[in-house]
Motif scaffolding. Structure first.
Motif, PDB file in Angstrom:
ATOM      1  N   LEU A 205     -25.391  16.136  10.238  1.00  0.00           N
ATOM      2  CA  LEU A 205     -26.539  15.448  10.831  1.00  0.00           C
ATOM      3  C   LEU A 205     -26.621  13.986  10.413  1.00  0.00           C
ATOM      4  O   LEU A 205     -27.327  13.201  11.043  1.00  0.00           O
ATOM      5  CB  LEU A 205     -27.835  16.172  10.472  1.00  0.00           C
ATOM      6  CG  LEU A 205     -28.070  17.503  11.192  1.00  0.00           C
ATOM      7  CD1 LEU A 205     -29.330  18.175  10.682  1.00  0.00           C
ATOM      8  CD2 LEU A 205     -28.146  17.300  12.707  1.00  0.00           C
ATOM      9  N   ALA A 206     -25.905  13.622   9.366  1.00  0.00           N
ATOM     10  CA  ALA A 206     -25.808  12.204   9.018  1.00  0.00           C
ATOM     11  C   ALA A 206     -24.901  11.465  10.003  1.00  0.00           C
ATOM     12  O   ALA A 206     -24.953  10.233  10.094  1.00  0.00           O
ATOM     13  CB  ALA A 206     -25.271  12.057   7.599  1.00  0.00           C
ATOM     14  N   LEU A 207     -24.100  12.233  10.753  1.00  0.00           N
ATOM     15  CA  LEU A 207     -23.129  11.641  11.680  1.00  0.00           C
ATOM     16  C   LEU A 207     -23.556  11.741  13.135  1.00  0.00           C
ATOM     17  O   LEU A 207     -23.245  10.861  13.938  1.00  0.00           O
ATOM     18  CB  LEU A 207     -21.772  12.331  11.511  1.00  0.00           C
ATOM     19  CG  LEU A 207     -21.170  12.309  10.098  1.00  0.00           C
ATOM     20  CD1 LEU A 207     -19.933  13.203  10.034  1.00  0.00           C
ATOM     21  CD2 LEU A 207     -20.820  10.881   9.695  1.00  0.00           C
ATOM     22  N   VAL A 208     -24.240  12.842  13.493  1.00  0.00           N
ATOM     23  CA  VAL A 208     -24.660  13.082  14.885  1.00  0.00           C
ATOM     24  C   VAL A 208     -26.096  13.611  14.887  1.00  0.00           C
ATOM     25  O   VAL A 208     -26.538  14.195  13.893  1.00  0.00           O
ATOM     26  CB  VAL A 208     -23.738  14.106  15.590  1.00  0.00           C
ATOM     27  CG1 VAL A 208     -22.323  13.567  15.723  1.00  0.00           C
ATOM     28  CG2 VAL A 208     -23.735  15.426  14.844  1.00  0.00           C
ATOM     29  N   PRO A 209     -26.836  13.449  15.991  1.00  0.00           N
ATOM     30  CA  PRO A 209     -28.260  13.844  15.978  1.00  0.00           C
ATOM     31  C   PRO A 209     -28.522  15.336  16.092  1.00  0.00           C
ATOM     32  O   PRO A 209     -29.584  15.802  15.693  1.00  0.00           O
ATOM     33  CB  PRO A 209     -28.850  13.094  17.178  1.00  0.00           C
ATOM     34  CG  PRO A 209     -27.694  12.814  18.065  1.00  0.00           C
ATOM     35  CD  PRO A 209     -26.502  12.648  17.184  1.00  0.00           C
ATOM     36  N   ARG A 210     -27.572  16.115  16.631  1.00  0.00           N
ATOM     37  CA  ARG A 210     -27.778  17.548  16.838  1.00  0.00           C
ATOM     38  C   ARG A 210     -26.481  18.285  16.559  1.00  0.00           C
ATOM     39  O   ARG A 210     -25.404  17.829  16.965  1.00  0.00           O
ATOM     40  CB  ARG A 210     -28.219  17.843  18.292  1.00  0.00           C
ATOM     41  CG  ARG A 210     -29.478  17.122  18.714  1.00  0.00           C
ATOM     42  CD  ARG A 210     -29.694  17.239  20.224  1.00  0.00           C
ATOM     43  NE  ARG A 210     -30.741  16.342  20.678  1.00  0.00           N
ATOM     44  CZ  ARG A 210     -30.539  15.055  21.002  1.00  0.00           C
ATOM     45  NH1 ARG A 210     -29.322  14.537  20.928  1.00  0.00           N
ATOM     46  NH2 ARG A 210     -31.550  14.303  21.391  1.00  0.00           N
ATOM     47  N   VAL A 211     -26.590  19.454  15.924  1.00  0.00           N
ATOM     48  CA  VAL A 211     -25.401  20.228  15.542  1.00  0.00           C
ATOM     49  C   VAL A 211     -25.613  21.699  15.865  1.00  0.00           C
ATOM     50  O   VAL A 211     -26.685  22.254  15.612  1.00  0.00           O
ATOM     51  CB  VAL A 211     -25.117  20.094  14.030  1.00  0.00           C
ATOM     52  CG1 VAL A 211     -24.000  21.047  13.602  1.00  0.00           C
ATOM     53  CG2 VAL A 211     -24.763  18.663  13.668  1.00  0.00           C
ATOM     54  N   VAL A 212     -24.572  22.331  16.420  1.00  0.00           N
ATOM     55  CA  VAL A 212     -24.496  23.783  16.480  1.00  0.00           C
ATOM     56  C   VAL A 212     -23.279  24.207  15.668  1.00  0.00           C
ATOM     57  O   VAL A 212     -22.163  23.783  15.958  1.00  0.00           O
ATOM     58  CB  VAL A 212     -24.364  24.321  17.915  1.00  0.00           C
ATOM     59  CG1 VAL A 212     -24.191  25.846  17.880  1.00  0.00           C
ATOM     60  CG2 VAL A 212     -25.576  23.954  18.753  1.00  0.00           C
ATOM     61  N   LEU A 213     -23.514  25.017  14.638  1.00  0.00           N
ATOM     62  CA  LEU A 213     -22.448  25.590  13.831  1.00  0.00           C
ATOM     63  C   LEU A 213     -22.270  27.036  14.283  1.00  0.00           C
ATOM     64  O   LEU A 213     -23.179  27.853  14.135  1.00  0.00           O
ATOM     65  CB  LEU A 213     -22.806  25.523  12.348  1.00  0.00           C
ATOM     66  CG  LEU A 213     -21.764  26.030  11.352  1.00  0.00           C
ATOM     67  CD1 LEU A 213     -20.510  25.163  11.391  1.00  0.00           C
ATOM     68  CD2 LEU A 213     -22.341  26.046   9.940  1.00  0.00           C
ATOM     69  N   THR A 214     -21.112  27.347  14.882  1.00  0.00           N
ATOM     70  CA  THR A 214     -20.860  28.715  15.329  1.00  0.00           C
ATOM     71  C   THR A 214     -20.308  29.527  14.162  1.00  0.00           C
ATOM     72  O   THR A 214     -19.459  29.049  13.408  1.00  0.00           O
ATOM     73  CB  THR A 214     -19.904  28.748  16.525  1.00  0.00           C
ATOM     74  OG1 THR A 214     -18.665  28.120  16.167  1.00  0.00           O
ATOM     75  CG2 THR A 214     -20.507  28.015  17.713  1.00  0.00           C
TER      76      THR A 214
END
Length: 301
Positions: A205-214
């Motif tokens: 999240l420091a790199l992109v605004p939204r994350v999905v970790l599968t």
């Protein structure tokens, strides 16, 4: 009043998948007698494009196939699935090929020879226009990263949201991460991006605004900079083959987001797509329809 389907553009790979099924995966230097062999069009880009169409989108595929028989078959499968291939390039030589081994538990090992996918460099005016006219751009990393960057930056300039499925795992240039709206990664890919020995959602999240970790059979983890942080369980199904589960998930996620769903609910729906996919053997042929996704979503939520 009918709602128009979301427009999704996929910039990515197209391969022929050569799939061998056996009781177990061979060890190095070992030969294992197989149960079955399946040859089917695949590649993360083509799979995600077909997944998006089956989930309810209008989808354009950007990429490159070879001038061989595999290329003819790949394009025919995309066309038959309803994917717009008007801008799909044909490169003289071999198409991309994936050699896939699957055991009876549904686990797999894969070797990919990129072939024509490596020739997908730069973007034409028509390709840039297709990106700008879409609601969501989906990219992966089986094509040159420079092309992924160009597509993401074209999307950013055109107001199109960007989903990056950062597979296969590799370090990513900062300028690409800066153009990503939603990052989809598994645990190994998350480690490759952050350099952390454990999946580090805060670091992502420091790199992109939204994350999905599968998380495979454990479901998915969605988090964003607005404070959302939710683990979403997987749907319980009998597993036949996990090969295209991630592509079914990503394609469905793009459709759900393009339709305006809340992203936590979009991930739940995408979980159902991934679960519906693993019930069948193969790649593009195993990708679920919208009705199959809806049925499993309703049963699991």
């Amino acid at each position: 009043m009918a709602v128009s389907p979301p427009r999704v553009v996929v910039a990515g790979s197209a391969n022929m998948d050569l799939v061998g099924l056996a009781a177990r995966l061979p060890l190095p230097g070992e030969t294992v007698l197989g149960d079955e062999f399946v040859m089917t069009p695949g590649g993360k880009g083509a799979n995600q494009a077909i997944a998006a169409v089956r989930a309810g989108a209008v989808c354009v595929m950007l990429g490159a196939i070879g001038s061989d028989a595999f290329g003819v078959t790949i394009k025919a499968r995309l066309n038959a699935s309803g994917v717009d291939t008007a801008n799909l390039r044909t490169s003289y030589g071999a198409s991309g090929v994936a050699v896939i081994m699957v055991d009876r538990a549904g686990e797999n090992s894969i070797i990919v020879s990129p072939g024509a996918n490596s020739s997908f460099a730069g973007l034409s005016a028509a390709e840039t226009s297709a990106i700008a006219e879409s609601d969501v751009l989906v990219c992966q990393l089986e094509i040159p990263v420079e092309t992924v960057l160009a597509a993401a930056q074209a999307a950013r300039a055109g107001g199109t949201r960007v989903i990056l499925n950062a597979a296969p795992a590799r370090e990513l240039p900062p300028e690409l991460l800066a153009a990503v709206d939603l990052l989809v990664v598994n645990e190994g890919e998350a480690r490759a991006i952050t350099g952390s020995p454990e999946p580090d959602v805060a670091g992502l999240l420091a790199l992109v605004p939204r994350v999905v970790l599968t998380l495979g059979g454990a479901g998915s983890w969605y988090a964003d900079r607005d404070g959302a942080d939710e683990r979403i369980p997987a749907c319980a199904v009998e597993v036949a083959d996990t090969t295209a589960a991630g592509d079914a998930f990503t394609g469905a996620l793009a459709v759900a987001w393009g339709e305006g769903r809340d992203l936590v609910d979009a991930v739940r729906w995408a979980n159902a797509a991934g679960a519906a996919c693993v019930r069948k053997v193969g790649a593009s042929n195993a990708l679920p329809t919208r009705a199959e996704i809806d049925e499993l979503y309703a049963r699991s939520n």
